[in-house]
Design an enzyme around this catalytic site. Sequence first.
Site, PDB file in Angstrom:
ATOM      1  CG  HIS A   8      -8.274 -47.771 -21.485  1.00 24.30           C
ATOM      2  ND1 HIS A   8      -7.048 -47.006 -21.758  1.00 24.30           N
ATOM      3  CD2 HIS A   8      -8.048 -48.916 -20.725  1.00 24.30           C
ATOM      4  CE1 HIS A   8      -6.312 -47.731 -21.245  1.00 24.30           C
ATOM      5  NE2 HIS A   8      -7.003 -48.802 -20.906  1.00 24.30           N
TER       6      HIS A   8
ATOM      7  CG  ASP B 273     -10.922 -42.042 -21.749  1.00 25.70           C
ATOM      8  OD1 ASP B 273     -11.030 -43.410 -21.765  1.00 25.70           O
ATOM      9  OD2 ASP B 273     -10.042 -41.496 -22.295  1.00 25.70           O
ATOM     10  CG  HIS B 274     -11.311 -44.140 -25.574  1.00 28.69           C
ATOM     11  ND1 HIS B 274     -11.068 -42.898 -26.566  1.00 28.69           N
ATOM     12  CD2 HIS B 274     -10.873 -43.747 -24.733  1.00 28.69           C
ATOM     13  CE1 HIS B 274     -10.175 -42.360 -26.742  1.00 28.69           C
ATOM     14  NE2 HIS B 274      -9.748 -42.570 -24.841  1.00 28.69           N
TER      15      HIS B 274
ATOM     16  CG  HIS C 109      -3.201 -46.933 -25.419  1.00 29.33           C
ATOM     17  ND1 HIS C 109      -2.315 -45.717 -24.475  1.00 29.33           N
ATOM     18  CD2 HIS C 109      -4.101 -46.929 -24.911  1.00 29.33           C
ATOM     19  CE1 HIS C 109      -3.637 -45.725 -23.414  1.00 29.33           C
ATOM     20  NE2 HIS C 109      -4.239 -46.027 -23.915  1.00 29.33           N
TER      21      HIS C 109
END
Length: 293
Positions: free
Chosen positions: A51, A53-54, A126
């Site tokens: 993702h 944001d990582h 997740h």
Amino acid sequence: MPLPYRWLTALMARYNGTSILIDCGEGTQIAMKEKGWSPKPIDIMCFTHYHADHISGLPGMLLTMGNAEKTTPLVIIGPKGLSKVVNALRVIAPELPFEIEYMEITEPEQNFLFDGFRIEAFRVNHNVICYGYNIVVERKGRFQLDKAMALGLDKKYWNRLQKGETIELDTGTYTPDMVMGLPRKGLKVTYCTDSRPTESIIKNAKNADLFICEGMYGEPDKKEKAKEYKHMTFYEAASMAKAAEVTKMWLTHYSPSLIRPEEYKKEVQAVFLQTYIAKDGWSEKLLFEDEED
């Protein structure tokens, strides 16, 4: 998402001259500069999942590492599709003065061995394939001088036995356990983000010296939202920390809606006392139990 006063989640760990970065969201290199740390010595990068944001800070980080004249290889560890994802992001960072070595995680649990430590990857829960990580430093037993002397073994072989070698001589075979005491307690850091609570996390975080865990929501009424987006609340994280019998837990990866996570400190510490509401730039030096800073 990054906020004006809060960067995206990433962890920098250092052990015996090796630097390890776990995740690299937007702004990670700025956060490192604020801390006074350089990206040049990063030797290993681990990604929990892909993702944005990582991992969206990766191209800029690679360019900065190159501009800092890094020439030694960079090891990157991550879930299936690792090289494809990284190479796609490298369209804007095509030329680097160092090689990238890819280590793809292909099993639910997988270990990667390095000089003096290992990185353990374990699958979490997740909405995409996602892994948590342990950084583990094992510690050998003490060298038993009296046992070495009793063997009548020449001193030139002692160091080799300490390093784990078996010595074959005319007088016999000498193994490390003949001169070494029992293994001593080492160090373990567990990093887990973007997951629902799982038995896998509890098992792999068992007895960690530091458990860094996502706490997406501190508000008691956000549990259903946490379930929907495959994240967890402060209290779920604290329950896992208690079950895993960790020494302490740092919460991180807060929702953008969670403006003041420290407001829920008292409530979450009622579940697990050694819970800390982490902030950007936090660091801690972990020592072996018989060492002093």
